[in-house]
Design a protein around this motif. Structure first.
Motif, mmCIF file in Angstrom:
data_model
loop_
_atom_site.group_PDB
_atom_site.id
_atom_site.type_symbol
_atom_site.label_atom_id
_atom_site.label_comp_id
_atom_site.label_asym_id
_atom_site.label_seq_id
_atom_site.Cartn_x
_atom_site.Cartn_y
_atom_site.Cartn_z
ATOM 1 N N ASP A 1 0.831 -1.208 0.000
ATOM 2 C CA ASP A 1 0.000 0.000 0.000
ATOM 3 C C ASP A 1 0.866 1.260 0.000
ATOM 4 N N MET A 2 1.962 1.216 0.770
ATOM 5 C CA MET A 2 2.840 2.377 0.843
ATOM 6 C C MET A 2 3.487 2.664 -0.509
ATOM 7 N N LEU A 3 4.001 1.638 -1.169
ATOM 8 C CA LEU A 3 4.675 1.844 -2.450
ATOM 9 C C LEU A 3 3.700 2.309 -3.529
ATOM 10 N N ILE A 4 2.496 1.802 -3.507
ATOM 11 C CA ILE A 4 1.484 2.280 -4.450
ATOM 12 C C ILE A 4 1.230 3.769 -4.229
ATOM 13 N N ALA A 5 1.135 4.181 -2.969
ATOM 14 C CA ALA A 5 0.921 5.597 -2.646
ATOM 15 C C ALA A 5 2.114 6.443 -3.078
ATOM 16 N N ALA A 6 3.324 5.949 -2.848
ATOM 17 C CA ALA A 6 4.529 6.709 -3.201
ATOM 18 C C ALA A 6 4.666 6.858 -4.711
ATOM 19 N N PHE A 7 4.449 5.777 -5.457
ATOM 20 C CA PHE A 7 4.540 5.836 -6.913
ATOM 21 C C PHE A 7 3.453 6.748 -7.487
ATOM 22 N N THR A 8 2.273 6.681 -6.912
ATOM 23 C CA THR A 8 1.168 7.516 -7.398
ATOM 24 C C THR A 8 1.479 8.992 -7.193
ATOM 25 N N GLU A 9 2.010 9.342 -6.028
ATOM 26 C CA GLU A 9 2.363 10.738 -5.754
ATOM 27 C C GLU A 9 3.417 11.235 -6.737
ATOM 28 N N ALA A 10 4.449 10.434 -6.987
ATOM 29 C CA ALA A 10 5.507 10.855 -7.910
ATOM 30 C C ALA A 10 4.971 10.995 -9.340
ATOM 31 N N LYS A 11 4.162 10.043 -9.761
ATOM 32 C CA LYS A 11 3.618 10.078 -11.124
ATOM 33 C C LYS A 11 2.741 11.304 -11.344
ATOM 34 N N GLU A 12 1.859 11.577 -10.384
ATOM 35 C CA GLU A 12 0.915 12.684 -10.544
ATOM 36 C C GLU A 12 1.587 14.043 -10.371
ATOM 37 N N ALA A 13 2.514 14.155 -9.435
ATOM 38 C CA ALA A 13 3.156 15.441 -9.174
ATOM 39 C C ALA A 13 4.081 15.862 -10.300
ATOM 40 N N LEU A 14 4.762 14.896 -10.907
ATOM 41 C CA LEU A 14 5.777 15.206 -11.914
ATOM 42 C C LEU A 14 5.380 14.763 -13.314
ATOM 43 N N ASP A 15 4.165 14.229 -13.464
ATOM 44 C CA ASP A 15 3.677 13.746 -14.755
ATOM 45 C C ASP A 15 4.657 12.731 -15.354
ATOM 46 N N LEU A 16 5.086 11.790 -14.518
ATOM 47 C CA LEU A 16 6.047 10.795 -14.954
ATOM 48 C C LEU A 16 5.371 9.673 -15.731
ATOM 49 N N ASP A 17 6.111 9.136 -16.668
ATOM 50 C CA ASP A 17 5.637 7.978 -17.420
ATOM 51 C C ASP A 17 6.137 6.723 -16.710
ATOM 52 N N ILE A 18 5.504 6.393 -15.589
ATOM 53 C CA ILE A 18 5.902 5.214 -14.831
ATOM 54 C C ILE A 18 4.682 4.346 -14.562
ATOM 55 N N GLU A 19 4.943 3.090 -14.268
ATOM 56 C CA GLU A 19 3.865 2.150 -14.003
ATOM 57 C C GLU A 19 3.589 2.074 -12.506
ATOM 58 N N ILE A 20 2.336 2.317 -12.123
ATOM 59 C CA ILE A 20 1.931 2.189 -10.724
ATOM 60 C C ILE A 20 1.725 0.702 -10.428
ATOM 61 N N LEU B 1 13.683 2.914 -10.950
ATOM 62 C CA LEU B 1 12.538 3.637 -11.500
ATOM 63 C C LEU B 1 12.955 4.532 -12.664
ATOM 64 N N MET B 2 14.142 5.165 -12.532
ATOM 65 C CA MET B 2 14.608 6.097 -13.546
ATOM 66 C C MET B 2 15.653 5.490 -14.474
ATOM 67 N N ASP B 3 15.874 4.183 -14.327
ATOM 68 C CA ASP B 3 16.809 3.468 -15.189
ATOM 69 C C ASP B 3 18.197 4.109 -15.153
ATOM 70 N N LEU B 4 18.692 4.365 -13.949
ATOM 71 C CA LEU B 4 20.017 4.956 -13.773
ATOM 72 C C LEU B 4 21.066 3.850 -13.714
ATOM 73 N N PRO B 5 22.289 4.143 -14.128
ATOM 74 C CA PRO B 5 23.315 3.091 -14.164
ATOM 75 C C PRO B 5 23.863 2.701 -12.798
ATOM 76 N N SER B 6 23.640 3.550 -11.785
ATOM 77 C CA SER B 6 24.244 3.301 -10.485
ATOM 78 C C SER B 6 23.435 3.968 -9.384
ATOM 79 N N ILE B 7 23.514 3.385 -8.178
ATOM 80 C CA ILE B 7 22.863 4.004 -7.023
ATOM 81 C C ILE B 7 23.501 5.356 -6.707
#
Length: 428
Positions: free
Chosen positions: A246-265, A407-413
């Motif tokens: 539930d927490m991760l769904i909420a976190a992904f939803t907030e990021a997607k909606e706030a920044l208009d990200l093309d990510i999968e909830i 999430l952002m497909d970065l090469p490294s942490i």
């Protein structure tokens, strides 16, 4: 005049505006000069001609900080669809003409060595795509925090100095603490459990975590930010997994909606398989397992691929880990004491969470610690938490930098971290 952020120029078309930011580009076309100005919200093209500003452009350097006034207008050919006709500007801070690293790489002929970029992280972070990383992190954490609050969790902050290591099996940083030794916390685990003994029932924490592991991988750093949660009166570790879903769904939803990200909830429930089942799937896929009760990075990637293929899901819980791979405070299954009520959560091939139901019974904790070869004196302060009653409880420790990395497909942490610390890096 009040400053206008570049992202708000649409609301100021036809008006005189004041913008402030870095000079990203300078193009000289004789009597007309073009600037590109960048602030934290975006970029805008500026036309300079027939004004006091024209002469000042001659001495302007890339990445200088300026304050500029001019008329905002729509311009379809300009970046962002808007343009400013400059009337004047002031240089607030002039940049050295020889930049240590270029900020706009496409005009420099290629990418700069990653180590040098981190040496000059403040220049590297001026790039909009780098700033986007921290914006994503910000809104993921906002979603995490707001979800926790909606579930009546209480936020607490734990100390970084500890008298004993908080996680068995991990290297620790030993520090001099006046006349004795202390350790930098590998997690706030003991203190989360203390909060359960205190009757707080639901706790979440956000803070630094230290791991003195000599790792040179794309997913390890020596200091990182952790999200932690712990709560009481659970039935088993499945309650903890459900809360994290539930927490991760909420976190992904907030990021997607706030920044208009093309990510999968992600959708609930996340796939769950036992470690034994995971090993069977890996064997069937022809993936070698070096350890019977643990998974390698290669195995994490492969099990993610298999689960994605089978379910379409980017997340998978690996549950019921063997006692040999878990700390003494993880509760064990009553019908199979060789297995713990614990889990890892893997996201796109990388472990992002470890969680479990904790053992809350003092005598059982002592037995399990001794079984692990631990001295009870070394954890005496921890054991006190359970002396006067403690509710059944469980929780999880989450690595948001790894989430952002995948999430952002970065090469490294390290790319997902504002100022990374690793075995060799202590600056800037």
């Amino acid at each position: 005049m009040e400053r206008t952020h570049i992202s708000k120029l649409k609301e100021a078309v036809g008006k005189e505006v004041l913008i402030k930011g870095f000079v990203e580009a300078i193009r000289d076309q004789g009597k007309i000069k073009f600037l590109v100005i960048r602030d934290v919200t975006g970029q805008v093209q500026v036309v300079v001609k027939d004004s006091p500003a024209l002469e000042k452009v001659e001495d302007l350097t890339l990445e200088s900080v300026i304050s500029l006034t001019g008329l905002a207008k729509e311009e379809a050919q300009a970046p962002g669809g808007f343009e400013i006709k400059a009337t004047d500007f002031e240089v607030l801070s002039k940049a050295d003409p020889e930049l240590a690293i270029p900020v706009v790489y496409e005009k420099s002929g290629g990418e700069v060595d990653v180590s040098k970029r981190f040496d000059y992280r403040w220049l590297d972070m001026r790039r909009p795509e780098k700033q986007e990383i921290l914006k994503v992190w910000t809104h993921l954490e906002k979603g995490f925090r707001e979800f926790m609050l909606s579930q009546d969790f209480i936020q607490a902050y734990s100390p970084s100095f500890m008298t004993a290591p908080s996680e068995s099996g991990s290297e620790v940083f030993e520090v001099s603490y006046f006349e004795r030794k202390a350790y930098l916390a590998q997690s706030p685990q003991f203190y989360k459990q203390m909060a359960m003994a205190a009757g707080l029932e639901k706790i979440f924490m956000i803070g630094p975590v230290y791991r003195a592991e000599p790792s040179f991988t794309t997913r390890h750093v020596t200091e990182f930010t952790g999200w932690d949660l712990e709560f009481s009166y659970i039935k088993d570790h499945y309650d903890v997994m459900s809360m994290e879903e539930d927490m991760l769904i909420a976190a992904f939803t907030e990021a997607k909606e706030a920044l208009d990200l093309d990510i999968e909830i992600p959708t609930k429930p996340f796939p769950k398989i036992t470690m034994v089942e995971a090993k069977e799937k890996l064997k069937a896929a022809g993936v070698h397992s070096a350890k019977e009760h643990d998974v390698s990075p290669e195995e994490e990637r492969e099990i993610s691929r298999i689960i994605k293929e089978e379910t379409g899901h980017d997340f998978v819980f690996l549950t019921d880990w063997h006692v040999s791979e878990r700390p003494f405070y993880h509760m064990r299954h009553e019908d199979n004491p060789q297995l713990t009520k614990s889990f890892d959560l893997i996201y796109k091939g990388v472990e992002i969470t470890t969680g479990a139901q904790r053992e809350h019974r003092l005598e059982v904790l002592k037995e399990q610690a001794l079984e692990k070869g631990m001295s009870l004196d070394s954890i005496a302060e921890y054991l006190k938490f359970f002396q006067y009653g403690c509710p059944p409880h469980g929780g999880a420790g989450i690595g948001p930098a790894r989430i952002v990395m995948k999430l952002m497909d970065l090469p490294s942490i390290k790319e997902a971290t504002f100022l990374p610390r690793d075995v060799k890096r202590l600056t800037p």
